[in-house]
Design a protein around this motif. Structure first.
Motif, PDB file in Angstrom:
ATOM      1  N   HIS A  56       1.230  -1.137   0.132  1.00 27.90           N
ATOM      2  CA  HIS A  56       0.019   0.033  -0.200  1.00 27.90           C
ATOM      3  C   HIS A  56       0.793   1.306   0.127  1.00 27.90           C
ATOM      4  CE1 HIS A  56      -3.011  -2.722   0.667  1.00 27.90           C
ATOM      5  NE2 HIS A  56      -3.802  -1.588   0.356  1.00 27.90           N
ATOM      6  N   SER A  57       2.127   0.766  -0.012  1.00 26.60           N
ATOM      7  CA  SER A  57       3.073   2.264   0.013  1.00 26.60           C
ATOM      8  C   SER A  57       3.796   1.948  -1.211  1.00 26.60           C
ATOM      9  CB  SER A  57       4.258   1.975   1.445  1.00 26.60           C
ATOM     10  OG  SER A  57       5.451   1.609   0.833  1.00 26.60           O
ATOM     11  N   VAL A  58       3.020   1.489  -2.535  1.00 30.56           N
ATOM     12  CA  VAL A  58       4.012   1.182  -3.565  1.00 30.56           C
ATOM     13  C   VAL A  58       3.363   2.959  -4.326  1.00 30.56           C
ATOM     14  CG1 VAL A  58       4.051   0.504  -5.973  1.00 30.56           C
ATOM     15  CG2 VAL A  58       4.207  -0.873  -4.008  1.00 30.56           C
ATOM     16  N   GLY A  59       4.426   3.728  -4.526  1.00 31.90           N
ATOM     17  CA  GLY A  59       4.130   5.022  -5.513  1.00 31.90           C
ATOM     18  C   GLY A  59       3.661   5.869  -4.684  1.00 31.90           C
ATOM     19  N   THR A  60       4.541   5.450  -3.279  1.00 33.37           N
ATOM     20  CA  THR A  60       4.212   6.815  -2.116  1.00 33.37           C
ATOM     21  C   THR A  60       5.444   7.813  -1.740  1.00 33.37           C
ATOM     22  OG1 THR A  60       4.138   5.153  -0.440  1.00 33.37           O
ATOM     23  CG2 THR A  60       1.858   6.444  -1.135  1.00 33.37           C
ATOM     24  N   ASN A  61       5.981   8.277  -0.891  1.00 39.36           N
ATOM     25  CA  ASN A  61       7.626   8.560  -0.548  1.00 39.36           C
ATOM     26  C   ASN A  61       7.130   7.894   0.924  1.00 39.36           C
ATOM     27  OD1 ASN A  61       7.610  10.364  -2.887  1.00 39.36           O
ATOM     28  ND2 ASN A  61       6.637  12.017  -1.769  1.00 39.36           N
ATOM     29  N   VAL A  62       6.750   6.978   0.993  1.00 37.76           N
ATOM     30  CA  VAL A  62       6.917   6.199   2.060  1.00 37.76           C
ATOM     31  C   VAL A  62       7.959   5.565   2.417  1.00 37.76           C
ATOM     32  CG1 VAL A  62       5.962   4.007   4.342  1.00 37.76           C
ATOM     33  CG2 VAL A  62       4.696   5.787   2.958  1.00 37.76           C
ATOM     34  N   ARG A  63       9.152   5.948   3.826  1.00 42.51           N
ATOM     35  CA  ARG A  63      10.528   5.030   3.185  1.00 42.51           C
ATOM     36  C   ARG A  63      10.552   3.932   3.937  1.00 42.51           C
ATOM     37  NH1 ARG A  63      14.441   9.026   6.159  1.00 42.51           N
ATOM     38  NH2 ARG A  63      12.890   8.974   7.478  1.00 42.51           N
ATOM     39  N   PHE A  64      11.534   2.636   3.418  1.00 44.98           N
ATOM     40  CA  PHE A  64      11.537   1.459   4.036  1.00 44.98           C
ATOM     41  C   PHE A  64      11.826   1.791   5.631  1.00 44.98           C
ATOM     42  CE2 PHE A  64      13.633  -2.990   4.971  1.00 44.98           C
ATOM     43  CZ  PHE A  64      12.345  -3.510   5.050  1.00 44.98           C
ATOM     44  N   ILE A  65      12.297   2.346   6.057  1.00 45.66           N
ATOM     45  CA  ILE A  65      13.468   2.515   6.976  1.00 45.66           C
ATOM     46  C   ILE A  65      11.521   3.340   8.559  1.00 45.66           C
ATOM     47  CG2 ILE A  65      13.749   4.751   7.308  1.00 45.66           C
ATOM     48  CD1 ILE A  65      16.254   4.355   8.862  1.00 45.66           C
ATOM     49  N   ASP A  66      11.367   3.950   8.191  1.00 50.87           N
ATOM     50  CA  ASP A  66       9.823   3.793   8.865  1.00 50.87           C
ATOM     51  C   ASP A  66       9.131   3.005   8.954  1.00 50.87           C
ATOM     52  OD1 ASP A  66      10.745   6.789   8.279  1.00 50.87           O
ATOM     53  OD2 ASP A  66       9.525   6.981   6.425  1.00 50.87           O
ATOM     54  N   ILE A  67       8.728   2.201   7.907  1.00 53.64           N
ATOM     55  CA  ILE A  67       8.013   0.885   7.966  1.00 53.64           C
ATOM     56  C   ILE A  67       8.619  -0.091   9.007  1.00 53.64           C
ATOM     57  CG2 ILE A  67       7.330  -1.142   6.430  1.00 53.64           C
ATOM     58  CD1 ILE A  67       7.137   0.703   3.698  1.00 53.64           C
ATOM     59  N   SER A  68       9.977  -0.245   8.774  1.00 51.33           N
ATOM     60  CA  SER A  68      10.513  -0.902   9.925  1.00 51.33           C
ATOM     61  C   SER A  68      10.246  -0.068  10.747  1.00 51.33           C
ATOM     62  CB  SER A  68      12.080  -1.494   9.245  1.00 51.33           C
ATOM     63  OG  SER A  68      12.772   0.262   9.713  1.00 51.33           O
ATOM     64  N   GLU A  69      10.674   1.057  11.717  1.00 52.09           N
ATOM     65  CA  GLU A  69       9.922   1.264  12.735  1.00 52.09           C
ATOM     66  C   GLU A  69       8.960   1.173  13.037  1.00 52.09           C
ATOM     67  OE1 GLU A  69      11.304   5.232  12.357  1.00 52.09           O
ATOM     68  OE2 GLU A  69      13.398   4.852  12.911  1.00 52.09           O
ATOM     69  N   HIS A  70       8.264   1.703  12.008  1.00 51.84           N
ATOM     70  CA  HIS A  70       6.396   1.371  12.546  1.00 51.84           C
ATOM     71  C   HIS A  70       6.119   0.059  13.152  1.00 51.84           C
ATOM     72  CE1 HIS A  70       1.623   1.968  11.962  1.00 51.84           C
ATOM     73  NE2 HIS A  70       2.007   0.308  11.868  1.00 51.84           N
ATOM     74  N   TRP A  71       6.626  -0.928  12.991  1.00 51.52           N
ATOM     75  CA  TRP A  71       6.619  -2.474  12.524  1.00 51.52           C
ATOM     76  C   TRP A  71       7.322  -3.209  13.910  1.00 51.52           C
ATOM     77  CZ3 TRP A  71       2.096  -5.062  12.231  1.00 51.52           C
ATOM     78  CH2 TRP A  71       1.297  -4.407  10.777  1.00 51.52           C
ATOM     79  N   GLY A  72       8.168  -2.361  14.687  1.00 52.90           N
ATOM     80  CA  GLY A  72       8.441  -2.299  15.571  1.00 52.90           C
ATOM     81  C   GLY A  72      10.349  -3.340  15.728  1.00 52.90           C
ATOM     82  N   TYR A  73      10.424  -3.006  14.458  1.00 51.58           N
ATOM     83  CA  TYR A  73      12.424  -3.908  14.047  1.00 51.58           C
ATOM     84  C   TYR A  73      13.394  -2.591  14.781  1.00 51.58           C
ATOM     85  CZ  TYR A  73      10.418  -7.397  11.893  1.00 51.58           C
ATOM     86  OH  TYR A  73       9.546  -9.105  11.970  1.00 51.58           O
ATOM     87  N   ALA A  74      13.615  -3.307  15.094  1.00 55.49           N
ATOM     88  CA  ALA A  74      15.440  -2.585  15.241  1.00 55.49           C
ATOM     89  C   ALA A  74      16.094  -1.495  14.325  1.00 55.49           C
ATOM     90  CB  ALA A  74      16.399  -3.175  16.457  1.00 55.49           C
ATOM     91  N   ASN A  75      16.187  -2.227  12.938  1.00 54.05           N
ATOM     92  CA  ASN A  75      16.706  -2.128  12.276  1.00 54.05           C
ATOM     93  C   ASN A  75      16.104  -2.394  10.770  1.00 54.05           C
ATOM     94  OD1 ASN A  75      18.170  -4.833  11.277  1.00 54.05           O
ATOM     95  ND2 ASN A  75      19.185  -2.817  12.791  1.00 54.05           N
TER      96      ASN A  75
END
Length: 93
Positions: free
Chosen positions: A45-64
């Motif tokens: 759902h973030s395809v074609g947006t400016n959502v960065r992978f680092i933001d997705i990883s932080e949102h889902w609780g990954y340390a990095n």
């Protein structure tokens, strides 16, 4: 978290764990799979947006991001960027 899920279904923690083991899984495995499916949903759902992978990883609780990438690859057998690329719409001329 196990207690909350068990309570939601009207079960004790032990009963929930026993039923999961009977089905060949554990609460930890089920939670991990659910989390990664959520990550995939967010990626798609973030395809074609400016959502960065680092933001997705932080949102889902990954340390990095690298930890998420390893988990994602082991579960889906593809890299997160491959998932995004596969669903990216071609640019119009």
């Amino acid at each position: 978290m196990v207690e909350a899920v068990a309570s939601h279904f009207g079960l004790t923690r032990r009963t929930l764990n026993r039923r999961l083991v009977d089905d060949g899984t554990t609460f930890k495995e089920l939670a991990h799979a659910t989390r990664l499916i959520g990550v995939r949903h967010t990626l798609l759902h973030s395809v074609g947006t400016n959502v960065r992978f680092i933001d997705i990883s932080e949102h889902w609780g990954y340390a990095n991001p690298s930890g998420l990438t390893r988990s994602y690859y082991s579960f889906f057998n593809e890299l997160p960027r491959e998932t995004r690329a596969r669903y990216r719409m071609p640019k119009r001329n």
